[in-house]
Design an enzyme around this catalytic site. Structure first.
Site, PDB file in Angstrom:
ATOM      1  N   ASN A 144       0.817  -1.209   0.000  1.00 17.67           N
ATOM      2  CA  ASN A 144       0.000   0.000   0.000  1.00 17.67           C
ATOM      3  C   ASN A 144       0.855   1.266   0.000  1.00 17.67           C
ATOM      4  O   ASN A 144       1.101   1.853  -1.057  1.00 17.67           O
ATOM      5  CB  ASN A 144      -0.942  -0.033   1.211  1.00 17.67           C
ATOM      6  CG  ASN A 144      -2.020   1.035   1.120  1.00 17.67           C
ATOM      7  OD1 ASN A 144      -1.895   1.982   0.364  1.00 17.67           O
ATOM      8  ND2 ASN A 144      -3.067   0.876   1.889  1.00 17.67           N
ATOM      9  N   ASP A 145       1.348   1.668   1.160  1.00 15.01           N
ATOM     10  CA  ASP A 145       2.048   2.954   1.260  1.00 15.01           C
ATOM     11  C   ASP A 145       3.232   3.081   0.305  1.00 15.01           C
ATOM     12  O   ASP A 145       3.506   4.168  -0.186  1.00 15.01           O
ATOM     13  CB  ASP A 145       2.526   3.181   2.702  1.00 15.01           C
ATOM     14  CG  ASP A 145       1.357   3.337   3.666  1.00 15.01           C
ATOM     15  OD1 ASP A 145       0.295   3.806   3.214  1.00 15.01           O
ATOM     16  OD2 ASP A 145       1.508   2.991   4.846  1.00 15.01           O
ATOM     17  N   VAL A 146       3.932   1.961   0.037  1.00 14.06           N
ATOM     18  CA  VAL A 146       5.130   2.031  -0.809  1.00 14.06           C
ATOM     19  C   VAL A 146       4.786   2.250  -2.272  1.00 14.06           C
ATOM     20  O   VAL A 146       5.669   2.375  -3.105  1.00 14.06           O
ATOM     21  CB  VAL A 146       6.006   0.763  -0.675  1.00 14.06           C
ATOM     22  CG1 VAL A 146       6.494   0.616   0.747  1.00 14.06           C
ATOM     23  CG2 VAL A 146       5.266  -0.471  -1.132  1.00 14.06           C
ATOM     24  N   ALA A 157       0.289   4.087   7.258  1.00 10.70           N
ATOM     25  CA  ALA A 157       0.397   5.525   7.450  1.00 10.70           C
ATOM     26  C   ALA A 157      -0.973   6.165   7.670  1.00 10.70           C
ATOM     27  O   ALA A 157      -1.064   7.320   8.051  1.00 10.70           O
ATOM     28  CB  ALA A 157       1.087   6.163   6.246  1.00 10.70           C
TER      29      ALA A 157
END
Lengths: 471, 112
Positions: free
Chosen positions: A396-398, A436
């Site tokens: 997700n965040d990456v 995050a």
């Protein structure tokens, strides 16, 4: 210097050579096994030489031999059994536990040395011994409880979220005061066993309060940091008992842990201090959801299968969600299937994918994906514009393009340029947030389609669907 | 400061530098096995535990030596074993494209 002393010194040198060359051979997967074997031979030489020295010296009592043999047998069996039975998804926990006991053993070596000296008639503590003793006890005890707690968090026994209790700063300050004050008192020449006990307890406590507020997503950094600390503790133990093998090995591990800690922190664009202070995803950073507003488009399994089956270049982006769903074997099968249809398939691995540095690579290796298909971030990012399909599973965040803009919680974090691929398919169970806690702008990109499914089930359906195209 | 201590400090600093030099070349693919290997290397503390046992002459000493030996043995034996197990799984791409599913000879299997 007696003959046996010369022989053991040379044996320790041989062991050190084995460790250094062994680590050097780890710079390629082709030679890494050889490296590990060489390092273990070095270890065996060091242990054998020490046995010979003890036997020759004759100072060790029969009880001493029994204690040593019993402990070795017990620890050896537990170590072997856990190494043989651990699942690859649980490797970070096991590495943490081995790290904990290593740090604990290092601290005990210094404690035992101190206890022995205060038992003698004329105890004297040159600072040459006491400085490393204090450091070894403090660092070793911190890594012991810190690593155990980290393992508990990874295993899910302790909640993974950052845990902060009121007054934690006061408690930390008190623990640090006892650690440093007591340590200083010992270095100044105190003979008190109680001071040492106080330092040990404060350090054990500090290990807990240090790791407690650190969130699950930061675990790769924490594990690396604890690894570096254990290495340092072992080197300090080497100074206490004046043993070069411990000093060299400890320094090597300290350096390795320090490098990995730095790499992991850089991959998240955060300073090590910021991570240790904790609080990521706890709401202390103002989350500015500058939602671009776009709509999320869904895709059916059949359509996704067609896109994948007729692509000539596919990049798969696996994240921890893939491992959590135990779907690494399915993704490997899908990759093989697409390759047999003539597509070029590679895996893009973000440095912090998984729960420790390089964890995702081990999981995919277990699923028989050749390491030549695994690409690092810098290597794969220029390839995304040529990719027909980027398949994101459990990451997700990456992949969030918001990281390129200022003013978001993940701003400045290096990401995989997934959004530059011609088509993006994201397999995701629901439209939730990443660690995050912010929206992923990739999901509302016009080129992105979402396949809402569990990673394992969704991949299984894709495999069946691609197969039916062959018929 | 004795010359002995100075020699130890020199060894420590140089080993740190060698460590930085050697380890910064390890590709991220191998970071988990690397950390596990480093973990087994600090199992050298087992040598320290042995010397501790040799010095022990009372109950406290024996208990401390026993725990240290247990911890260190677990660290060193388990560390090398699990590192070897992981590295065994890393394989390069088969040179000719595989015709059948005979490639699954490794530890993991391709499908359940």
């Amino acid at each position: 210097m007696s003959t046996i002393e010369i022989v053991t010194s040379l044996a320790y040198l041989a062991a050190a050579v084995g460790f250094v060359v062994g680590l050097h051979l780890m710079n390629s997967p082709a030679t890494a096994r050889q490296g590990s074997r060489l390092s273990s031979i070095g270890m065996a030489i060091a242990v054998a030489a020490t046995v010979a020295r003890l036997a020759d010296d004759g100072g060790i009592t029969a009880t001493g031999w029994a204690v040593l043999g019993g402990g070795t047998l017990l620890g050896g069996i537990v170590g072997l059994r856990s190494a043989d039975t651990v699942k690859m998804t649980a490797i970070p926990q096991l590495v943490s536990i081995f790290n904990a006991v290593g740090g604990g053993a290092a601290a005990l070596v210094a404690v035992a040395d101190f206890v022995r000296i205060i038992g003698t008639h004329d105890p004297s503590f040159p600072s040459r011994i006491m400085v490393p003793t204090a450091l070894d006890v403090i660092i070793g005890a911190i890594t012991f409880t810190g690593s155990l707690l980290a393992a508990g968090k990874l295993q899910g026994w302790v909640p993974g979220q950052p845990l902060v209790f009121p007054g934690v700063r006061v408690v930390n300050a008190a623990l640090v005061a006892v650690m440093l004050g007591g340590g200083g008192y010992l270095v100044a020449g105190s003979h008190s066993g109680w001071v040492l006990v106080g330092v040990v307890l404060a350090s054990l406590g500090f290990g807990v309060t240090m790791v407690m507020p650190i969130g699950g997503a930061d675990m790769p950094v924490v594990i690396s940091l604890l690894n570096a600390l254990t290495g340092t503790a072992v080197a300090m133990a080497g100074f206490v008992i004046d043993n070069t093998a411990l000093i060299i090995a400890g320094a090597l591990v300290g350096a390795s842990g320090a490098i990995l800690t730095k790499l992991m922190a850089d991959a998240m664009n955060r300073s090590i201090a910021n991570i240790v202070v904790g609080g990521f995803g706890t709401g202390d950073s103002a989350v500015s959801v500058t939602a671009v507003g776009g709509e999320v488009r869904q895709i059916s399994v059949a359509d996704a299968a067609i896109q994948l089956a007729y692509a000539s270049k596919v990049i798969i982006v696996p994240g921890y969600g893939l491992a959590a769903a135990q779907a690494q074997h399915e993704v490997a099968q899908l990759a093989t299937q697409l390759e047999q249809r003539g597509a070029e398939v590679s895996f893009a691995i973000h440095p912090v994918a998984g729960r420790m540095p390089g964890h995702m690579n081990v999981l995919l290796a277990e699923a028989n994906v050749p390491y030549t298909s695994l690409k690092e971030m810098d290597e794969v990012n220029p390839e995304f514009p040529q990719a027909d399909v980027a398949l994101v599973i459990g990451a997700n965040d990456v992949t969030n393009p918001a990281a390129r803009r200022a003013g978001t919680a993940i701003s400045g974090m290096p990401i995989l340029d997934v959004d530059k691929a011609r088509h993006v398919i994201v397999i995701k169970r629901s439209l939730g947030h990443g660690y995050a806690g912010i929206d992923n702008e990739l999901y509302t990109d016009p080129n992105t389609e979402m396949l809402l499914a569990d990673a394992k089930a969704g991949l299984g359906e894709l495999i069946a669907s691609v197969k039916s195209l062959d018929a | 400061m004795t010359s002995n201590l100075l020699a130890d400090i020199s060894i420590f600093v140089l080993s740190l530098l060698v460590g930085f030099e050697v380890i910064s070349k390890v590709p991220s693919t191998l970071h988990t096995p690397l950390m596990s290997a480093a973990n087994s290397i600090h199992g050298i503390v087992f040598v320290g535990a042995m010397l501790t046992a040799a010095q022990a002459h009372d109950t406290v000493g024996y208990v401390l030596a026993f725990i240290a030996a247990t911890f260190a043995a677990m660290n060193v034996v388990g560390g090398y074993r699990v590192t070897g197990r992981m590295l065994k799984m890393f394989r390069r791409a088969p040179a000719p494209p595989p015709r059948d599913s005979t490639a699954g000879a490794g530890e993991g299997t391709t499908s359940p």
